[in-house]
Design a protein around this motif. Structure first.
Motif, PDB file in Angstrom:
ATOM      1  N   ASN A 288       0.821  -1.214   0.000  1.00  0.00           N
ATOM      2  CA  ASN A 288       0.000   0.000   0.000  1.00  0.00           C
ATOM      3  C   ASN A 288       0.853   1.260   0.000  1.00  0.00           C
ATOM      4  O   ASN A 288       0.529   2.231   0.677  1.00  0.00           O
ATOM      5  N   TYR A 289       1.916   1.272  -0.769  1.00  0.00           N
ATOM      6  CA  TYR A 289       2.809   2.433  -0.810  1.00  0.00           C
ATOM      7  C   TYR A 289       2.094   3.680  -1.326  1.00  0.00           C
ATOM      8  O   TYR A 289       2.394   4.795  -0.899  1.00  0.00           O
ATOM      9  N   LYS A 290       1.116   3.507  -2.212  1.00  0.00           N
ATOM     10  CA  LYS A 290       0.376   4.664  -2.728  1.00  0.00           C
ATOM     11  C   LYS A 290      -0.378   5.383  -1.608  1.00  0.00           C
ATOM     12  O   LYS A 290      -0.504   6.600  -1.624  1.00  0.00           O
ATOM     13  N   PHE A 291      -0.853   4.619  -0.646  1.00  0.00           N
ATOM     14  CA  PHE A 291      -1.546   5.202   0.494  1.00  0.00           C
ATOM     15  C   PHE A 291      -0.636   6.179   1.228  1.00  0.00           C
ATOM     16  O   PHE A 291      -1.044   7.286   1.580  1.00  0.00           O
ATOM     17  N   PHE A 292       0.605   5.794   1.464  1.00  0.00           N
ATOM     18  CA  PHE A 292       1.541   6.652   2.182  1.00  0.00           C
ATOM     19  C   PHE A 292       1.955   7.861   1.354  1.00  0.00           C
ATOM     20  O   PHE A 292       2.147   8.947   1.900  1.00  0.00           O
ATOM     21  N   VAL A 293       2.103   7.672   0.051  1.00  0.00           N
ATOM     22  CA  VAL A 293       2.427   8.808  -0.813  1.00  0.00           C
ATOM     23  C   VAL A 293       1.318   9.844  -0.753  1.00  0.00           C
ATOM     24  O   VAL A 293       1.569  11.045  -0.613  1.00  0.00           O
ATOM     25  N   ILE A 294       0.082   9.386  -0.829  1.00  0.00           N
ATOM     26  CA  ILE A 294      -1.064  10.300  -0.762  1.00  0.00           C
ATOM     27  C   ILE A 294      -1.165  10.916   0.631  1.00  0.00           C
ATOM     28  O   ILE A 294      -1.407  12.120   0.776  1.00  0.00           O
ATOM     29  N   LEU A 295      -0.969  10.109   1.664  1.00  0.00           N
ATOM     30  CA  LEU A 295      -1.122  10.578   3.031  1.00  0.00           C
ATOM     31  C   LEU A 295      -0.127  11.683   3.369  1.00  0.00           C
ATOM     32  O   LEU A 295      -0.471  12.653   4.042  1.00  0.00           O
ATOM     33  N   PHE A 296       1.104  11.545   2.901  1.00  0.00           N
ATOM     34  CA  PHE A 296       2.137  12.524   3.236  1.00  0.00           C
ATOM     35  C   PHE A 296       2.322  13.595   2.174  1.00  0.00           C
ATOM     36  O   PHE A 296       3.293  14.343   2.213  1.00  0.00           O
ATOM     37  N   SER A 297       1.392  13.691   1.240  1.00  0.00           N
ATOM     38  CA  SER A 297       1.449  14.757   0.249  1.00  0.00           C
ATOM     39  C   SER A 297       0.937  16.054   0.875  1.00  0.00           C
ATOM     40  O   SER A 297       0.419  16.072   1.982  1.00  0.00           O
ATOM     41  N   SER A 298       1.070  17.124   0.147  1.00  0.00           N
ATOM     42  CA  SER A 298       0.675  18.429   0.683  1.00  0.00           C
ATOM     43  C   SER A 298      -0.758  18.803   0.302  1.00  0.00           C
ATOM     44  O   SER A 298      -1.096  19.984   0.270  1.00  0.00           O
ATOM     45  N   ASN A 299      -1.600  17.830   0.053  1.00  0.00           N
ATOM     46  CA  ASN A 299      -3.000  18.087  -0.289  1.00  0.00           C
ATOM     47  C   ASN A 299      -3.806  18.446   0.956  1.00  0.00           C
ATOM     48  O   ASN A 299      -3.389  18.167   2.083  1.00  0.00           O
ATOM     49  N   THR A 300      -4.968  19.016   0.715  1.00  0.00           N
ATOM     50  CA  THR A 300      -5.877  19.275   1.834  1.00  0.00           C
ATOM     51  C   THR A 300      -6.453  17.953   2.329  1.00  0.00           C
ATOM     52  O   THR A 300      -6.338  16.919   1.663  1.00  0.00           O
ATOM     53  N   ALA A 301      -7.083  17.983   3.485  1.00  0.00           N
ATOM     54  CA  ALA A 301      -7.633  16.763   4.073  1.00  0.00           C
ATOM     55  C   ALA A 301      -8.707  16.150   3.190  1.00  0.00           C
ATOM     56  O   ALA A 301      -8.729  14.925   2.980  1.00  0.00           O
ATOM     57  N   THR A 302      -9.579  16.968   2.645  1.00  0.00           N
ATOM     58  CA  THR A 302     -10.649  16.423   1.800  1.00  0.00           C
ATOM     59  C   THR A 302     -10.088  15.829   0.520  1.00  0.00           C
ATOM     60  O   THR A 302     -10.539  14.768   0.071  1.00  0.00           O
TER      61      THR A 302
ATOM     62  N   ILE B  16      -7.785   6.120  -5.502  1.00  0.00           N
ATOM     63  CA  ILE B  16      -6.554   5.508  -6.011  1.00  0.00           C
ATOM     64  C   ILE B  16      -6.128   4.296  -5.187  1.00  0.00           C
ATOM     65  O   ILE B  16      -5.867   3.225  -5.734  1.00  0.00           O
ATOM     66  N   SER B  17      -6.035   4.449  -3.885  1.00  0.00           N
ATOM     67  CA  SER B  17      -5.504   3.356  -3.061  1.00  0.00           C
ATOM     68  C   SER B  17      -6.503   2.225  -2.856  1.00  0.00           C
ATOM     69  O   SER B  17      -6.162   1.057  -2.993  1.00  0.00           O
ATOM     70  N   PHE B  18      -7.727   2.575  -2.513  1.00  0.00           N
ATOM     71  CA  PHE B  18      -8.738   1.571  -2.198  1.00  0.00           C
ATOM     72  C   PHE B  18     -10.033   1.890  -2.931  1.00  0.00           C
ATOM     73  O   PHE B  18     -11.028   2.281  -2.312  1.00  0.00           O
ATOM     74  N   PRO B  19     -10.077   1.683  -4.251  1.00  0.00           N
ATOM     75  CA  PRO B  19     -11.266   2.078  -5.010  1.00  0.00           C
ATOM     76  C   PRO B  19     -12.480   1.163  -4.817  1.00  0.00           C
ATOM     77  O   PRO B  19     -13.611   1.607  -4.960  1.00  0.00           O
ATOM     78  N   THR B  20     -12.261  -0.102  -4.498  1.00  0.00           N
ATOM     79  CA  THR B  20     -13.384  -1.035  -4.347  1.00  0.00           C
ATOM     80  C   THR B  20     -13.211  -1.843  -3.066  1.00  0.00           C
ATOM     81  O   THR B  20     -12.135  -1.857  -2.460  1.00  0.00           O
ATOM     82  N   ILE B  21     -14.280  -2.541  -2.696  1.00  0.00           N
ATOM     83  CA  ILE B  21     -14.209  -3.421  -1.525  1.00  0.00           C
ATOM     84  C   ILE B  21     -13.198  -4.539  -1.770  1.00  0.00           C
ATOM     85  O   ILE B  21     -12.465  -4.937  -0.871  1.00  0.00           O
ATOM     86  N   GLY B  22     -13.150  -5.030  -2.999  1.00  0.00           N
ATOM     87  CA  GLY B  22     -12.179  -6.071  -3.337  1.00  0.00           C
ATOM     88  C   GLY B  22     -10.753  -5.595  -3.161  1.00  0.00           C
ATOM     89  O   GLY B  22      -9.887  -6.343  -2.695  1.00  0.00           O
ATOM     90  N   ALA B  23     -10.482  -4.363  -3.529  1.00  0.00           N
ATOM     91  CA  ALA B  23      -9.139  -3.809  -3.348  1.00  0.00           C
ATOM     92  C   ALA B  23      -8.811  -3.637  -1.872  1.00  0.00           C
ATOM     93  O   ALA B  23      -7.669  -3.855  -1.455  1.00  0.00           O
TER      94      ALA B  23
END
Length: 84
Positions: free
Chosen positions: A33-47, A56-63
């Motif tokens: 789940n490296y994409k999760f950490f990239v998104i989490l530590f980016s400079s985006n707003t919370a929303t 991106i990281s978890f688009p479906t229940i299967g993912a």
């Protein structure tokens, strides 16, 4: 009794962290789940961060099930039993 609570809590935490399966699972989960950490530590707003994690990281229940539990668990078990 209250004096022993911090000691007991620290011993429980250290036992769980020292468990080879939980440590291997945590590292494996982070790798899958490296994409999760990239998104989490980016400079985006919370929303925006929450939206990107959902899209991106978890688009479906299967993912969520596959990348959150199954693949990391299989990788951790393979590391523990096949590597030595």
């Amino acid at each position: 009794m209250l004096e022993d609570f911090p000691k007991n809590l620290l011993s429980q935490i250290s036992e769980r962290v020292a468990n080879p399966l939980s440590g291997s699972f945590a590292i494996s989960w982070a790798a899958w789940n490296y994409k999760f950490f990239v998104i989490l530590f980016s400079s985006n707003t919370a929303t925006t961060t929450f939206r990107l994690i959902d899209e991106i990281s978890f688009p479906t229940i299967g993912a969520i099930v596959a990348n959150g539990i199954i693949y990391p668990l299989l990788t951790a078990l393979a590391y523990l039993f096949l590597y030595p």
